[in-house]
Scaffold this active site. Sequence first.
Site: not given
Length: 237
Positions: A148-150, A168
């Site tokens: 999730i995300c970075t 990302t």
Amino acid sequence: MERRTFIRASALSAGGLSVGALSVGGASAGAAHAQPATAEKPLRVQVLVYDGVEEQDFAAPVEVLGLAAKMGGAVRTTLVTPDRPATVTCTYGTRLDVAAGWSPHDADVLVVPGGGYTDLHGPGVRRLIADRGFLRRLAGVSALPVGICTGVMVLSAAGLTRGRPATTHSGAKADLRAQGATVVDARVVDDGTLVTGGGITSGLDVSLWLLERFLGAKFAQRVEVVLEYERRGTVWR
């Protein structure tokens, strides 16, 4: 994107479909959990937290999957640290007492949230990326890795996104591409044995997609209604 468009994009998973029945790129999709989740064998999800983790990144899967369990869904969610039980301090100062370290053999799904990517020397994903021993363990995990995300950049550092479609946070997409991933501009990217999500709030959409994939579209929609949240963007498959 209008909701009906999202549904068309994500409706590739039939309610109650076994993950093992899907095939992506010739590989069994979701080999970590080949049978549908049941009360006797619930989907075991570990959510990794560490110093510098972004609150929203990990709170979304905890909220969505926790609510799913409360509503009778066959899912069990556990917060884990990369190593041993510890107190974790998040990006905005929230402190978590985490009772368990990551145990790869006790999970069907491992969620890696992001946080602190722009801080090269402080707490956050950069420390995980610098931990070669952790990356080796992550590279060999049999659980379904979900970034999730970075947090996706941690999976990338372990070699899990190389040559594969992934997404990302917008601020890290250039780095993800440079490390060999095929970057897809979608909210959620499901490449069978790898699931990645975009920035921060995409954790809600990733988590709801996991419910749809493992527990069926009807159940995921029920959880969505209780959350009073309408999923955003496209699920790319």
